[in-house]
Scaffold this motif. Structure first.
Motif, PDB file in Angstrom:
ATOM      1  N   PRO A  45       5.228  10.456 -10.639  1.00 48.06           N
ATOM      2  CA  PRO A  45       4.879  11.455 -11.659  1.00 48.06           C
ATOM      3  C   PRO A  45       5.296  12.875 -11.269  1.00 48.06           C
ATOM      4  O   PRO A  45       5.716  13.666 -12.124  1.00 48.06           O
ATOM      5  CB  PRO A  45       3.354  11.334 -11.776  1.00 48.06           C
ATOM      6  CG  PRO A  45       3.047   9.952 -11.308  1.00 48.06           C
ATOM      7  CD  PRO A  45       4.045   9.687 -10.213  1.00 48.06           C
ATOM      8  N   PHE A  46       5.199  13.191  -9.965  1.00 48.63           N
ATOM      9  CA  PHE A  46       5.609  14.521  -9.507  1.00 48.63           C
ATOM     10  C   PHE A  46       7.105  14.736  -9.749  1.00 48.63           C
ATOM     11  O   PHE A  46       7.527  15.778 -10.265  1.00 48.63           O
ATOM     12  CB  PHE A  46       5.286  14.687  -8.025  1.00 48.63           C
ATOM     13  CG  PHE A  46       5.800  15.968  -7.434  1.00 48.63           C
ATOM     14  CD1 PHE A  46       5.171  17.179  -7.697  1.00 48.63           C
ATOM     15  CD2 PHE A  46       6.938  15.969  -6.640  1.00 48.63           C
ATOM     16  CE1 PHE A  46       5.654  18.367  -7.162  1.00 48.63           C
ATOM     17  CE2 PHE A  46       7.429  17.143  -6.106  1.00 48.63           C
ATOM     18  CZ  PHE A  46       6.789  18.353  -6.366  1.00 48.63           C
TER      19      PHE A  46
ATOM     20  N   LYS B 257       0.834  -1.213   0.000  1.00 46.08           N
ATOM     21  CA  LYS B 257       0.000   0.000   0.000  1.00 46.08           C
ATOM     22  C   LYS B 257       0.866   1.261   0.000  1.00 46.08           C
ATOM     23  O   LYS B 257       0.568   2.225  -0.716  1.00 46.08           O
ATOM     24  CB  LYS B 257      -0.923  -0.019   1.218  1.00 46.08           C
ATOM     25  CG  LYS B 257      -2.034  -1.049   1.121  1.00 46.08           C
ATOM     26  CD  LYS B 257      -2.925  -1.024   2.353  1.00 46.08           C
ATOM     27  CE  LYS B 257      -4.056  -2.034   2.225  1.00 46.08           C
ATOM     28  NZ  LYS B 257      -4.913  -2.066   3.435  1.00 46.08           N
ATOM     29  N   ALA B 258       1.937   1.232   0.788  1.00 44.13           N
ATOM     30  CA  ALA B 258       2.835   2.388   0.824  1.00 44.13           C
ATOM     31  C   ALA B 258       3.517   2.583  -0.527  1.00 44.13           C
ATOM     32  O   ALA B 258       3.687   3.713  -1.004  1.00 44.13           O
ATOM     33  CB  ALA B 258       3.884   2.196   1.924  1.00 44.13           C
ATOM     34  N   TYR B 259       3.885   1.478  -1.168  1.00 36.52           N
ATOM     35  CA  TYR B 259       4.554   1.536  -2.462  1.00 36.52           C
ATOM     36  C   TYR B 259       3.616   2.058  -3.540  1.00 36.52           C
ATOM     37  O   TYR B 259       4.022   2.844  -4.406  1.00 36.52           O
ATOM     38  CB  TYR B 259       5.071   0.142  -2.803  1.00 36.52           C
ATOM     39  CG  TYR B 259       5.924   0.078  -4.040  1.00 36.52           C
ATOM     40  CD1 TYR B 259       6.939   0.994  -4.271  1.00 36.52           C
ATOM     41  CD2 TYR B 259       5.723  -0.922  -4.993  1.00 36.52           C
ATOM     42  CE1 TYR B 259       7.730   0.938  -5.407  1.00 36.52           C
ATOM     43  CE2 TYR B 259       6.503  -1.002  -6.114  1.00 36.52           C
ATOM     44  CZ  TYR B 259       7.497  -0.073  -6.328  1.00 36.52           C
ATOM     45  OH  TYR B 259       8.278  -0.152  -7.453  1.00 36.52           O
ATOM     46  N   ASP B 260       2.350   1.653  -3.496  1.00 39.37           N
ATOM     47  CA  ASP B 260       1.368   2.183  -4.446  1.00 39.37           C
ATOM     48  C   ASP B 260       1.225   3.692  -4.290  1.00 39.37           C
ATOM     49  O   ASP B 260       1.190   4.434  -5.281  1.00 39.37           O
ATOM     50  CB  ASP B 260       0.006   1.517  -4.227  1.00 39.37           C
ATOM     51  CG  ASP B 260      -0.128   0.193  -4.948  1.00 39.37           C
ATOM     52  OD1 ASP B 260       0.697  -0.093  -5.822  1.00 39.37           O
ATOM     53  OD2 ASP B 260      -1.072  -0.554  -4.632  1.00 39.37           O
ATOM     54  N   LEU B 261       1.125   4.138  -3.059  1.00 38.01           N
ATOM     55  CA  LEU B 261       0.986   5.571  -2.802  1.00 38.01           C
ATOM     56  C   LEU B 261       2.194   6.332  -3.347  1.00 38.01           C
ATOM     57  O   LEU B 261       2.059   7.368  -4.015  1.00 38.01           O
ATOM     58  CB  LEU B 261       0.835   5.818  -1.297  1.00 38.01           C
ATOM     59  CG  LEU B 261       0.580   7.259  -0.861  1.00 38.01           C
ATOM     60  CD1 LEU B 261      -0.754   7.754  -1.409  1.00 38.01           C
ATOM     61  CD2 LEU B 261       0.607   7.359   0.665  1.00 38.01           C
TER      62      LEU B 261
ATOM     63  N   ALA C 129       5.013   3.553 -13.298  1.00 41.26           N
ATOM     64  CA  ALA C 129       4.269   2.987 -12.172  1.00 41.26           C
ATOM     65  C   ALA C 129       3.238   1.977 -12.650  1.00 41.26           C
ATOM     66  O   ALA C 129       3.089   0.892 -12.068  1.00 41.26           O
ATOM     67  CB  ALA C 129       3.587   4.106 -11.389  1.00 41.26           C
ATOM     68  N   GLU C 130       2.539   2.303 -13.724  1.00 44.86           N
ATOM     69  CA  GLU C 130       1.524   1.388 -14.241  1.00 44.86           C
ATOM     70  C   GLU C 130       2.144   0.112 -14.794  1.00 44.86           C
ATOM     71  O   GLU C 130       1.606  -0.992 -14.590  1.00 44.86           O
ATOM     72  CB  GLU C 130       0.703   2.096 -15.320  1.00 44.86           C
ATOM     73  CG  GLU C 130      -0.139   3.244 -14.788  1.00 44.86           C
ATOM     74  CD  GLU C 130      -0.854   4.022 -15.874  1.00 44.86           C
ATOM     75  OE1 GLU C 130      -1.603   4.952 -15.525  1.00 44.86           O
ATOM     76  OE2 GLU C 130      -0.678   3.695 -17.073  1.00 44.86           O
TER      77      GLU C 130
END
Length: 250
Positions: free
Chosen positions: A191-192, A180-184, A208-209
């Motif tokens: 992207p930022f 979950k942390a890695y997804d966030l 990421a995708e």
């Protein structure tokens, strides 16, 4: 054989198979100049450990022949060149001309321009003889390949009997909390950073995708077995964020 009307994934999008290679090429043309800087930022420098671990487990000896596919800016190829010595052969291959150009320049800067041969090549149909290399590696490149099964079969073909393939790739974290942390982090921070440093948020959104769409550890192991590799095993690194798969040609 698939035709261009068949679809595959490009990140979270479904695109014609014949279009994916072009789109991936556009991504890496865009990021080539800032690729190394972004790798350090995105991984907090840990990618250097992942690559060091890979080259240490490759078992490369003096005089060996090594092929590094999707070698980009040449981090692995440079290490391999020092391991094989003057009697060995190292080929840095990449399908993307911009990445290969950066890789060639890096080899010259490292004093290894005469030791590493750069070849523009598609992993799905490698332009090398059968049974030629002692070691084949691909680091953070397999997830961008359109037909992974064809690529694995091509790598198996060019390896000598007893030779080994090393696939270093983003994978699936073993902990739900880490996942979950890695997804966030992946979908917000990458992207930022891409927009801030490389003026390209879309390419890092694709990154990421593409990681989420890549086969997990056990699936990739099974794909390597299906391609004819023996004794396939994997090592989870950084909690499974990255995995190193190793297989041998029988």
């Amino acid at each position: 054989m698939a035709n261009d009307n068949d679809t595959t994934h490009f990140g979270f999008q479904d695109v014609p198979k014949g279009e994916k290679a072009r789109r991936v090429a556009d991504v890496f043309h865009s990021v080539a100049a800032r690729y190394d800087v972004m790798n350090d930022l995105m991984s907090f420098g840990i990618h250097r450990f992942w690559k060091f671990f890979t080259t240490e487990l490759a078992g490369v000896r003096s005089g060996a022949r090594v092929l590094d596919i999707a070698g980009g800016t040449g981090d692995l190829a440079a290490r391999f060149a020092r391991q094989v010595g003057s009697e060995g052969e190292v080929v840095l291959a990449d399908i993307n001309a911009s990445m290969l150009r950066v890789g060639r320049d890096r080899m010259v800067d490292r004093g290894l321009g005469h030791r590493v041969r750069c070849v523009q090549a598609n992993a799905e149909c490698l332009p090398f003889p059968d049974d030629h290399f002692d070691v084949v590696s691909i680091a953070f490149g397999l997830r961008n390949v359109t037909d992974k099964d064809s690529a694995l079969a091509s790598m198996q073909r060019v390896l000598k009997p007893g030779g080994r393939l090393l696939v270093l790739e983003f994978s699936k974290p073993r902990s739900e909390l880490l996942s979950k942390a890695y997804d966030l982090y992946s979908f917000r921070a990458l992207p930022f950073m891409g927009r801030l440093v490389a003026d390209d948020a879309d390419s890092y959104r694709y990154l990421a995708e593409s990681i989420r769409m890549h086969p997990d550890q056990d699936t990739l192991r099974d794909m390597m077995l299906q391609a004819g590799f023996d004794r396939v095993k994997y090592h989870n690194l950084t909690g499974g964020i990255v995995a190193l798969h190793i297989g041998y040609k029988g």
